[in-house]
Structures are given as C-alpha cells and as structure tokens.
Motif scaffolding. Sequence first.
Motif, PDB file in Angstrom:
ATOM      1  N   SER A   1       0.917   8.412   8.342  1.00  0.00           N
ATOM      2  CA  SER A   1       0.896   9.756   8.902  1.00  0.00           C
ATOM      3  C   SER A   1       0.430  10.709   7.810  1.00  0.00           C
ATOM      4  CB  SER A   1       2.279  10.164   9.413  1.00  0.00           C
ATOM      5  OG  SER A   1       2.225  11.425  10.035  1.00  0.00           O
ATOM      6  N   ALA A   2      -0.737  11.325   8.037  1.00  0.00           N
ATOM      7  CA  ALA A   2      -1.346  12.186   7.026  1.00  0.00           C
ATOM      8  C   ALA A   2      -1.141  13.647   7.375  1.00  0.00           C
ATOM      9  CB  ALA A   2      -2.832  11.878   6.907  1.00  0.00           C
ATOM     10  N   SER A   3      -0.480  14.397   6.486  1.00  0.00           N
ATOM     11  CA  SER A   3      -0.225  15.816   6.725  1.00  0.00           C
ATOM     12  C   SER A   3      -1.087  16.707   5.835  1.00  0.00           C
ATOM     13  CB  SER A   3       1.258  16.131   6.499  1.00  0.00           C
ATOM     14  OG  SER A   3       1.653  15.754   5.194  1.00  0.00           O
TER      15      SER A   3
ATOM     16  N   GLU B   1      -4.032  13.236   1.888  1.00  0.00           N
ATOM     17  CA  GLU B   1      -3.432  12.026   2.454  1.00  0.00           C
ATOM     18  C   GLU B   1      -4.402  11.301   3.383  1.00  0.00           C
ATOM     19  OE1 GLU B   1       0.299  13.235   4.138  1.00  0.00           O
ATOM     20  OE2 GLU B   1       1.348  13.006   2.220  1.00  0.00           O
ATOM     21  N   VAL B   2      -5.277  12.040   4.044  1.00  0.00           N
ATOM     22  CA  VAL B   2      -6.322  11.385   4.846  1.00  0.00           C
ATOM     23  C   VAL B   2      -7.239  10.583   3.925  1.00  0.00           C
ATOM     24  CG1 VAL B   2      -8.315  11.735   6.357  1.00  0.00           C
ATOM     25  CG2 VAL B   2      -6.262  13.126   6.669  1.00  0.00           C
ATOM     26  N   ARG B   3      -7.630  11.201   2.809  1.00  0.00           N
ATOM     27  CA  ARG B   3      -8.479  10.495   1.836  1.00  0.00           C
ATOM     28  C   ARG B   3      -7.765   9.262   1.289  1.00  0.00           C
ATOM     29  NH1 ARG B   3      -9.761  15.805  -0.702  1.00  0.00           N
ATOM     30  NH2 ARG B   3     -11.728  16.536   0.161  1.00  0.00           N
ATOM     31  N   LEU B   4      -6.461   9.400   1.045  1.00  0.00           N
ATOM     32  CA  LEU B   4      -5.670   8.255   0.575  1.00  0.00           C
ATOM     33  C   LEU B   4      -5.757   7.119   1.585  1.00  0.00           C
ATOM     34  CD1 LEU B   4      -3.444   6.837  -1.122  1.00  0.00           C
ATOM     35  CD2 LEU B   4      -1.761   8.057   0.277  1.00  0.00           C
ATOM     36  N   GLY B   5      -5.613   7.460   2.864  1.00  0.00           N
ATOM     37  CA  GLY B   5      -5.702   6.447   3.903  1.00  0.00           C
ATOM     38  C   GLY B   5      -7.048   5.762   3.919  1.00  0.00           C
TER      39      GLY B   5
ATOM     40  N   MET C   1       0.847  -1.197   0.000  1.00  0.00           N
ATOM     41  CA  MET C   1       0.000   0.000   0.000  1.00  0.00           C
ATOM     42  C   MET C   1       0.878   1.240   0.000  1.00  0.00           C
ATOM     43  SD  MET C   1      -3.107  -0.953   2.608  1.00  0.00           S
ATOM     44  CE  MET C   1      -2.091  -1.640   3.915  1.00  0.00           C
ATOM     45  N   SER C   2       0.676   2.120  -0.970  1.00  0.00           N
ATOM     46  CA  SER C   2       1.492   3.315  -1.123  1.00  0.00           C
ATOM     47  C   SER C   2       1.464   4.181   0.129  1.00  0.00           C
ATOM     48  CB  SER C   2       0.967   4.122  -2.319  1.00  0.00           C
ATOM     49  OG  SER C   2       1.658   5.327  -2.438  1.00  0.00           O
ATOM     50  N   LYS C   3       2.658   4.566   0.608  1.00  0.00           N
ATOM     51  CA  LYS C   3       2.851   5.438   1.768  1.00  0.00           C
ATOM     52  C   LYS C   3       2.433   4.811   3.093  1.00  0.00           C
ATOM     53  CE  LYS C   3       2.802   9.952  -0.452  1.00  0.00           C
ATOM     54  NZ  LYS C   3       2.313  11.348  -0.364  1.00  0.00           N
ATOM     55  N   VAL C   4       1.777   3.686   3.047  1.00  0.00           N
ATOM     56  CA  VAL C   4       1.354   2.994   4.268  1.00  0.00           C
ATOM     57  C   VAL C   4       2.456   2.043   4.710  1.00  0.00           C
ATOM     58  CG1 VAL C   4      -0.327   1.426   5.302  1.00  0.00           C
ATOM     59  CG2 VAL C   4      -1.083   3.171   3.672  1.00  0.00           C
ATOM     60  N   ARG C   5       2.852   2.149   5.974  1.00  0.00           N
ATOM     61  CA  ARG C   5       3.918   1.304   6.502  1.00  0.00           C
ATOM     62  C   ARG C   5       3.341   0.195   7.376  1.00  0.00           C
ATOM     63  NH1 ARG C   5       7.726   4.710   9.808  1.00  0.00           N
ATOM     64  NH2 ARG C   5       5.980   6.157  10.092  1.00  0.00           N
TER      65      ARG C   5
ATOM     66  N   VAL D   1      -1.183  -4.210  20.384  1.00  0.00           N
ATOM     67  CA  VAL D   1      -1.261  -4.248  18.915  1.00  0.00           C
ATOM     68  C   VAL D   1      -2.529  -3.527  18.475  1.00  0.00           C
ATOM     69  CG1 VAL D   1      -1.425  -5.695  16.860  1.00  0.00           C
ATOM     70  CG2 VAL D   1       0.011  -6.430  18.774  1.00  0.00           C
ATOM     71  N   ILE D   2      -2.395  -2.584  17.537  1.00  0.00           N
ATOM     72  CA  ILE D   2      -3.549  -1.894  16.965  1.00  0.00           C
ATOM     73  C   ILE D   2      -3.775  -2.473  15.572  1.00  0.00           C
ATOM     74  CG2 ILE D   2      -4.612   0.307  16.425  1.00  0.00           C
ATOM     75  CD1 ILE D   2      -3.803   0.060  19.345  1.00  0.00           C
ATOM     76  N   GLU D   3      -4.804  -3.278  15.429  1.00  0.00           N
ATOM     77  CA  GLU D   3      -5.103  -3.902  14.141  1.00  0.00           C
ATOM     78  C   GLU D   3      -5.645  -2.866  13.157  1.00  0.00           C
ATOM     79  OE1 GLU D   3      -4.322  -6.892  13.493  1.00  0.00           O
ATOM     80  OE2 GLU D   3      -4.112  -7.883  15.446  1.00  0.00           O
ATOM     81  N   GLY D   4      -5.612  -3.199  11.874  1.00  0.00           N
ATOM     82  CA  GLY D   4      -6.124  -2.313  10.850  1.00  0.00           C
ATOM     83  C   GLY D   4      -5.138  -1.204  10.527  1.00  0.00           C
ATOM     84  N   LEU D   5      -5.661  -0.055  10.094  1.00  0.00           N
ATOM     85  CA  LEU D   5      -4.829   1.090   9.715  1.00  0.00           C
ATOM     86  C   LEU D   5      -4.898   2.165  10.789  1.00  0.00           C
ATOM     87  CD1 LEU D   5      -3.115   2.712   7.653  1.00  0.00           C
ATOM     88  CD2 LEU D   5      -5.288   3.572   6.715  1.00  0.00           C
TER      89      LEU D   5
END
Length: 340
Positions: free
Chosen positions: A27-29, A33-37, A1-5, A62-66
């Motif tokens: 991390s959305a700045s 980027e929020v919409r991308l997430g 997933m782009s930009k998602v780590r 552990v935080i599951e998901g995004l």
Amino acid sequence: MSKVREGVPLRELNTLKLESQATYFLSASSIEEVRLGVMEAKKHDLHITALGGGSNVILSPVIEGLTLHLNIKGREVVEEGTDHIVVRLGAGESWHECVLWAHSKGYYGLENLALIPGSVGAAPVQNIGAYGVEIQDLIAGVEVVDGHCGETKTLTKDDCAFGYRDSVFKREVGRHWLIVSVDVRLSKQAVCCIEYPGLRDHMSDDPMSPESVLQAVIALRKAKLPDPLVDPNVGSFFKNPIVSQSFAKQLKATYRDMPQFTTHDNQTKLSAAWMIDYLGWRGVEENGVIVSVNHALVLINKSALYAPQITQFAGKISASVKATFDVTLEVEPQLIGSGC
C-alpha cells in the motif's frame, strides 16, 4: 522485500466483496513508496497490478505478482486564474468526497460526476462519465510513475487517449503508467450542464445552479443505483454499445421503443440496460448474483465468493443480447488476474 507483504486478502479492497489474495502487496501512500514498489517488482521480476478503491474491478481468486494499492492523499490548488482554477487530487482520495470538496470551495464543473464510487486515480482510467459530463472534459494533467523504471511524468489530456469509458491506461501501451495524482481544471464561475434528458427532466421545476445540479445528480443516482457498501456491486456492469447509424435504424424498425442516442462522431449509442430489461433479466438471480430490480445494468453480489460466479452469469446475459439483437455487450469493470 521491505514493506511488501505476502498473501494479503483483498476482499475489503473490492466493492464486489469477492475473495481474492495478492501474492505480494504494497500500500503506497506517497510517490516515493510507489517508486519503491516499482523497484522491488523489477528486482524480483514481478508483474505490477495497480489497485485503487476497487469499485470498478473484478478480482480473480489469486492476483500474481505485486498488487500496488495506490493510496496517495492530498488536495491542493496548483493554478488559479480570473475565471478558472486547477486542483491536484491524490490518487487515493475518494472521488465523491473530492467532488463535494471542490463544490464547497466554489470550484465548479464536477457536479454531474457526484456519487460515482471509487478513488480519484481510477477516474481517468475509466474516463468516468455521468449525466452528460466525462472526466476527460476537465482533465488538465495526470501525474504517473512509470511501472517499468520508476520515473515520474505528467501526461496531457491527449496523452491519455480518452474514449467512451476508455483510456490509454486500459490498453497494453499504457498499463505500465501508475497514476499518483490527477489535475482537474474547474470554473470559478457558476456553470451548469443539464444536457442529459433525465437530469433536465428531474430539474424542470428547480432554480438553475451548481448546487441544484449536484443535489439532483445525487438524488438520481441514489434512486437508481445500490450503495456498494450495502449491496456489493461495481455500478454499471456493461458499457452502452456504439453501433453504426444504419444498423441502429434496422434495430429501431423492429424495436420501436429502443432508446438511441447520436454520438459526437455520428454513430449511435444503444441502451444496454433497455436491452437487458427487454429480455427479462431484471431481478433474475444465479450463482449468488442478482440483476438489480432498480437498474438492469447493475449486478449485485448476494453470496458469490469468486469471480467466475460473476462473469459466468454476466456471460449468459451478454449471450442473450447477442442472440436477440446481434449486439455485443462489453464488460465495463476491469477483469484482473487469470481466474475471471
């Protein structure tokens, strides 16, 4: 997933300094980027967890998901009248720094809310309040991104359904709203709110001005509340309970020194700190967690690594209050994840 780590540690993104890991993290700045997430989460069928400054959360191991870190910056004037001004604050801005900035510009009304840790985006979620002022008193609008579809919307104060340390954002119907900016309506005229007894007493010898209120609030908070950068904590750990006037009278008959405050809807607010202190919890340490010697509502993480060490100790405190006073304490920080 782009930009998602993947597998991102979150210890530095929560003021309790608990060990936690995000399965996926972005991390959305910007709003884009929020919409991308949102789109990435939707594409991969992931639950979204919003995270700001981490000053009012208890993170599970552990935080599951995004995990979407809302880090949008910006301060701008969006409306100006003869006596008022509306400023838009990015969700990722430091709340306290914005209070100082507004005050320096001659935009008044936030002084009572100085030195509250955390980000701007968290302020409406918790309906932060201190010394007689709540953020709901100043909200002009909250810009959000819909976590279901990525659309942007501006919510009114009524849409936010504010309550005591509560809002629609903490409830099931509003958890999908991702706050990207907050509009606050401030005064261009000097205004001072000193209705809160402790603040009024502290200022009894000072000339009345927004500056003196600001400095008094900062001094009071520094004297009572530990700096989370030095002593990991989330500020007040429990909410002050609201009970009926009849039940409050019963308590007062037995505990004559118990502080009680009448609410706007004619109920009674009790002091959680007084009850905890009465039961001797101040300074007690268990599981690497200690009740602050300066303020019984604050739990400081001395050496605990994981959320259950915090919540189990807090549970003992709550149980003792329930057993003695028949009052249920509600935890103020949000529990995030299933391992708390």
